[in-house]
Design an enzyme around this catalytic site. Structure first.
Site, mmCIF file in Angstrom:
data_model
loop_
_atom_site.group_PDB
_atom_site.id
_atom_site.type_symbol
_atom_site.label_atom_id
_atom_site.label_comp_id
_atom_site.label_asym_id
_atom_site.label_seq_id
_atom_site.Cartn_x
_atom_site.Cartn_y
_atom_site.Cartn_z
ATOM 1 N N TYR A 86 0.835 -1.209 0.000
ATOM 2 C CA TYR A 86 0.000 0.000 0.000
ATOM 3 C C TYR A 86 0.864 1.251 0.000
ATOM 4 C CZ TYR A 86 0.430 1.114 5.079
ATOM 5 O OH TYR A 86 0.866 1.459 6.333
ATOM 6 N N ASP A 253 -3.267 1.252 15.769
ATOM 7 C CA ASP A 253 -2.716 -0.097 15.974
ATOM 8 C C ASP A 253 -1.755 -0.085 17.150
ATOM 9 O OD1 ASP A 253 -4.087 -0.454 13.592
ATOM 10 O OD2 ASP A 253 -2.290 -0.085 12.393
HETATM 11 O O1 KDG Z 1 -3.913 1.273 10.643
HETATM 12 C C1 KDG Z 1 -2.914 1.426 9.662
HETATM 13 C C2 KDG Z 1 -3.175 0.428 8.584
HETATM 14 O O2 KDG Z 1 -4.397 0.737 8.005
HETATM 15 C C3 KDG Z 1 -2.120 0.422 7.528
HETATM 16 O O3 KDG Z 1 -0.879 -0.029 8.048
HETATM 17 C C4 KDG Z 1 -2.489 -0.360 6.307
HETATM 18 O O4 KDG Z 1 -3.336 -2.392 7.202
HETATM 19 C C5 KDG Z 1 -3.504 -1.438 6.488
HETATM 20 C C6 KDG Z 1 -4.780 -1.308 5.784
HETATM 21 O O5 KDG Z 1 -5.290 -2.333 5.346
HETATM 22 O O6 KDG Z 1 -5.298 -0.201 5.688
#
Ligand code: KDG
Length: 308
Positions: A86, A253
């Site tokens: 991402y 997180d």
């Molecule tokens: O909370 C952060 C996460 O959203 C990021 O690390 C990316 O896991 C992710 C996602 O699916 O959005």
């Protein structure tokens, strides 16, 4: 045995650190991976359950978890599917994510991915709205994992982490309603809940969660307004910490992982939330979800300053 076993998808992160230039810093993300690393940095014993590709990024993740002391004996390597990716871009309204993850190794997980027996050895199983959203087989896997946890006497922790790019809101509402009932600890954010319930009032949101059958502890996260702990008996507002955030990716997180770690270390809910707030605030001071995650010493320093 483990304090925390988390289940979900790790994503390689490309974070745009200069808006004007097309320059991206490679890091690591994936909400449950972020949470488990945050917990490990607070001293919890942790394991991660996922699948990565047989590619350079999958190997980087395995190295990362090992370096952080996160047990990888339950991580599967998929010979064909890739590790997900991402991008984080920053604008006036904060950060935005773009995903390249469809068909990723983690999205192909099935309940058979849980045979390692790690969940049965955990105090907490941590899962999220993203773990549930990435595919139907991953969703089935999360349900199977929660059943295993409950059967073995492990507590289930669920972060709402609603990502509407991954699933339609009606499905998200139905699945999160079902899973919040199975959670001993539910960590919704007000933003996420507003999408699900259509209201922006914290008290009514907590009522909605209770009326939906959630019986565990709920910590509703209100962003800059702090959070509310609802232990089923009373509701306790907790203040937020103000910081000059550079990149808030992964702050929630960090909150989840730190909260679980402190609970395992014996903190009362209010102390654990205060600690997790400080940790989450510190995690926003640098780019990336993982690199700026603070360690216990830094969080303690910060808490000392606050109480001085
Ligand atoms: O909370 C952060 C996460 O959203 C990021 O690390 C990316 O896991 C992710 C996602 O699916 O959005």
């Amino acid at each position: 045995d483990f304090d925390i076993v988390a289940l979900g998808e790790p994503l390689v992160e490309l974070n745009q650190t200069h808006q004007e230039q097309r320059q991206y810093l490679q890091g690591f993300g994936g909400d449950t991976s972020n949470a488990v690393i945050a917990a490990a940095r607070q001293g919890a014993s942790c394991a991660y359950l996922t699948r990565v590709g047989d590619d350079a990024f999958g190997r980087q993740f395995l190295d990362l978890w090992r370096a952080e002391g996160v047990d990888v004996s339950g991580v599967e390597v998929d010979r064909e599917a890739h590790t997900g990716l991402y991008f984080v871009q920053h604008g006036p309204d904060g950060h935005a994510f773009s995903y390249l993850r469809r068909g990723s190794a983690a999205s192909l997980m099935t309940p058979a991915s849980l045979e390692s027996g790690l969940i049965e050895r955990a105090r907490f199983l941590h899962v999220s709205g993203i773990s549930l959203a990435i595919s139907t087989s991953a969703c089935d896997t999360v349900f199977a994992a929660m059943e295993r946890a409950r059967g073995a006497g492990a507590q289930v922790s669920l972060d709402s982490n609603l990502r509407l790019r991954l699933w339609p809101v009606d499905r998200a509402r139905a699945i999160l309603r079902e899973t919040m009932r199975m959670a001993d600890l539910f960590l919704p954010s007000m933003d996420d809940m507003q999408h699900l319930t259509g209201n922006d009032d914290p008290e009514r949101t907590l009522d909605w969660i209770r009326d939906g059958g959630a019986e565990g502890v709920v910590v509703l996260k209100l962003g800059k307004d702090g959070s509310i702990i609802d232990d089923g008996g009373k509701r306790t507002p907790m203040p937020a910490l103000r910081v000059q955030a550079v990149d808030a990716t992964g702050a929630g997180d960090c909150f989840a992982g730190s909260l679980l770690a402190r609970r395992c270390q014996g903190d009362a809910w209010e102390d654990a939330v205060r600690y997790a707030n400080a940790a989450a605030a510190l995690s926003t001071l640098g780019y990336g979800a993982v690199d700026p995650l603070p360690r216990a010493e830094q969080v303690r320093e910060r808490l000392k300053e606050l109480s001085a």
